[in-house]
Design a protein around this motif. Structure first.
Motif, PDB file in Angstrom:
ATOM      1  N   ARG A   1       0.853  -1.200   0.000  1.00  0.00           N
ATOM      2  CA  ARG A   1       0.000   0.000   0.000  1.00  0.00           C
ATOM      3  C   ARG A   1       0.885   1.245   0.000  1.00  0.00           C
ATOM      4  NH1 ARG A   1      -4.949  -1.052   4.306  1.00  0.00           N
ATOM      5  NH2 ARG A   1      -5.658  -3.053   3.473  1.00  0.00           N
ATOM      6  N   ILE A   2       1.080   1.800  -1.178  1.00  0.00           N
ATOM      7  CA  ILE A   2       1.932   2.976  -1.350  1.00  0.00           C
ATOM      8  C   ILE A   2       1.036   4.170  -1.659  1.00  0.00           C
ATOM      9  CG2 ILE A   2       3.804   3.996  -2.704  1.00  0.00           C
ATOM     10  CD1 ILE A   2       4.668   1.085  -3.349  1.00  0.00           C
ATOM     11  N   PRO A   3       1.155   5.251  -0.896  1.00  0.00           N
ATOM     12  CA  PRO A   3       0.293   6.418  -1.152  1.00  0.00           C
ATOM     13  C   PRO A   3       0.384   6.883  -2.602  1.00  0.00           C
ATOM     14  CG  PRO A   3       1.512   6.708   0.894  1.00  0.00           C
ATOM     15  CD  PRO A   3       2.068   5.484   0.246  1.00  0.00           C
ATOM     16  N   GLY A   4      -0.765   7.015  -3.213  1.00  0.00           N
ATOM     17  CA  GLY A   4      -0.833   7.537  -4.573  1.00  0.00           C
ATOM     18  C   GLY A   4      -0.728   6.509  -5.675  1.00  0.00           C
TER      19      GLY A   4
ATOM     20  N   LYS B   1      -0.804  15.990  -2.686  1.00  0.00           N
ATOM     21  CA  LYS B   1       0.083  16.178  -3.836  1.00  0.00           C
ATOM     22  C   LYS B   1       1.537  15.945  -3.452  1.00  0.00           C
ATOM     23  CE  LYS B   1       1.279  19.385  -7.555  1.00  0.00           C
ATOM     24  NZ  LYS B   1       0.985  20.705  -8.178  1.00  0.00           N
ATOM     25  N   GLN B   2       1.962  16.497  -2.319  1.00  0.00           N
ATOM     26  CA  GLN B   2       3.338  16.318  -1.883  1.00  0.00           C
ATOM     27  C   GLN B   2       3.697  14.845  -1.703  1.00  0.00           C
ATOM     28  OE1 GLN B   2       2.945  19.319   1.462  1.00  0.00           O
ATOM     29  NE2 GLN B   2       5.115  19.557   1.009  1.00  0.00           N
ATOM     30  N   VAL B   3       2.852  14.136  -0.972  1.00  0.00           N
ATOM     31  CA  VAL B   3       3.212  12.744  -0.671  1.00  0.00           C
ATOM     32  C   VAL B   3       3.032  11.840  -1.883  1.00  0.00           C
ATOM     33  CG1 VAL B   3       0.945  12.102   0.296  1.00  0.00           C
ATOM     34  CG2 VAL B   3       2.976  10.861   0.992  1.00  0.00           C
TER      35      VAL B   3
ATOM     36  N   MET C   1       6.080   9.773  -3.622  1.00  0.00           N
ATOM     37  CA  MET C   1       6.043   8.311  -3.729  1.00  0.00           C
ATOM     38  C   MET C   1       6.164   7.855  -5.183  1.00  0.00           C
ATOM     39  SD  MET C   1       5.844   7.130  -0.593  1.00  0.00           S
ATOM     40  CE  MET C   1       6.939   8.530  -0.223  1.00  0.00           C
ATOM     41  N   ALA C   2       5.579   8.631  -6.111  1.00  0.00           N
ATOM     42  CA  ALA C   2       5.692   8.288  -7.539  1.00  0.00           C
ATOM     43  C   ALA C   2       7.147   8.305  -7.976  1.00  0.00           C
ATOM     44  CB  ALA C   2       4.869   9.267  -8.370  1.00  0.00           C
ATOM     45  N   THR C   3       7.899   9.302  -7.496  1.00  0.00           N
ATOM     46  CA  THR C   3       9.325   9.371  -7.820  1.00  0.00           C
ATOM     47  C   THR C   3      10.097   8.245  -7.144  1.00  0.00           C
ATOM     48  OG1 THR C   3       9.211  11.782  -8.061  1.00  0.00           O
ATOM     49  CG2 THR C   3      11.384  10.816  -7.660  1.00  0.00           C
ATOM     50  N   LYS C   4       9.796   8.000  -5.872  1.00  0.00           N
ATOM     51  CA  LYS C   4      10.535   7.000  -5.091  1.00  0.00           C
ATOM     52  C   LYS C   4      10.309   5.585  -5.604  1.00  0.00           C
ATOM     53  CE  LYS C   4      11.219   5.525  -0.274  1.00  0.00           C
ATOM     54  NZ  LYS C   4      10.858   5.816   1.148  1.00  0.00           N
TER      55      LYS C   4
ATOM     56  N   PRO D   1       2.775   9.884 -11.684  1.00  0.00           N
ATOM     57  CA  PRO D   1       2.043  10.664 -10.683  1.00  0.00           C
ATOM     58  C   PRO D   1       0.590  10.846 -11.099  1.00  0.00           C
ATOM     59  CG  PRO D   1       3.389  12.110 -12.028  1.00  0.00           C
ATOM     60  CD  PRO D   1       3.742  10.711 -12.439  1.00  0.00           C
ATOM     61  N   PRO D   2      -0.268  11.166 -10.162  1.00  0.00           N
ATOM     62  CA  PRO D   2      -1.669  11.444 -10.505  1.00  0.00           C
ATOM     63  C   PRO D   2      -1.794  12.701 -11.357  1.00  0.00           C
ATOM     64  CG  PRO D   2      -1.400  11.062  -8.134  1.00  0.00           C
ATOM     65  CD  PRO D   2      -0.034  11.237  -8.712  1.00  0.00           C
TER      66      PRO D   2
END
Length: 262
Positions: A164-167, A218-220, A224-227, A232-233
């Motif tokens: 479960r990864i945010p985003g 948006k920040q998180v 997470m998309a980068t990590k 990204p959304p």
């Protein structure tokens, strides 16, 4: 060490049970699926079958109610059951506890108990079913609060960790609420807190389980998309959704103070 019963050896209950076994506890854990019994046994969790339909049904589940501490992790299933059905499920667990030797109970709830005030809420904030409090969550808490045993209700924010990864579920998709603050908690921190709690005498009646930093969605999500290397959304209006900021003052140290470190 004492015995712990876990109702619901799923995404949270299973790693909790494994961790407690490794810490020296005897653990009895329930599953609704017969094919999962062997996998529980393989990690030294004594397996039992339990389904709440809404009455308890299964095999050997009375062993759960012989443990010193019972951990109840039965989230409401809003897609398949009504809030009233969930209330009945918890009511029948309450009846089982009335005639049991269980000495203490930990009940996993949700920060969706709180209304969407747009402000900071804490453990003393009352629910408001006309302003965003989730009816099933409120009903469940009202039922379990009637037991005679010492009870600790853990109101968890959005549970993250593992798969479960945010985003991630919004990867490349349109969504809203970019500037809405998040109320997330990492699964590992819940497990650590429960383990810490088992070693204490006095328990909090209610505790919010939320990472202390409430950054924007948006920040998180973009971090997470980068990590984790996913798209990204795509953010649409409205930028701010009706919500709240959940205050969390936990004595035990959390490993993940910020969702950016998940």
């Amino acid at each position: 060490m004492s015995a712990v019963g876990i109702i619901g050896c799923g995404w949270l209950g299973l790693p909790l049970g494994k961790h407690l076994v490794e810490a020296g506890y005897k653990v009895v854990g329930s599953t609704t699926r017969p094919e999962k019994l062997k996998s529980l046994e393989e990690i030294d969790i004594e397996p039992v079958l339990l389904s709440l339909n809404p009455m308890p049904e299964g095999k050997d589940f009375n062993k759960l109610f012989k443990a010193e501490t019972l951990f109840i992790n039965v989230p409401p299933r809003s897609r398949s059951h009504t809030p009233e059905y969930y209330r009945e499920q918890i009511k029948y667990l309450k009846y089982q506890l009335q005639n049991s030797s269980v000495k203490r109970v930990i009940f996993i709830s949700s920060t969706s108990f709180y209304p969407n005030t747009g402000e900071v809420v804490n453990e003393s904030t009352p629910y408001n079913l006309q302003n965003g409090s989730t009816k099933a969550v409120v009903y469940g808490e009202l039922e379990i609060a009637q037991i005679s045993q010492p009870l600790s209700i853990l109101r968890c924010g959005g549970l993250m960790g593992g798969d479960r990864i945010p985003g991630k579920w919004f990867a490349g998709k349109e969504t809203t609420g970019a500037e809405t603050p998040v109320n997330y908690i990492h699964r590992d921190d819940v497990i650590k807190y429960v383990t810490w709690l088992l070693e204490k005498e006095g328990w909090p009646a209610i505790k919010n389980m939320v990472s202390s930093e409430h950054i924007s969605r948006k920040q998180v999500h973009e971090a997470m998309a980068t990590k984790y290397n996913f798209a990204p959304p795509v953010w649409n209006n409205p930028q701010m959704l009706t919500s709240k900021i959940v205050e969390s003052n936990v004595s035990a140290p959390f490993e993940f103070k910020s969702p950016l470190s998940y």
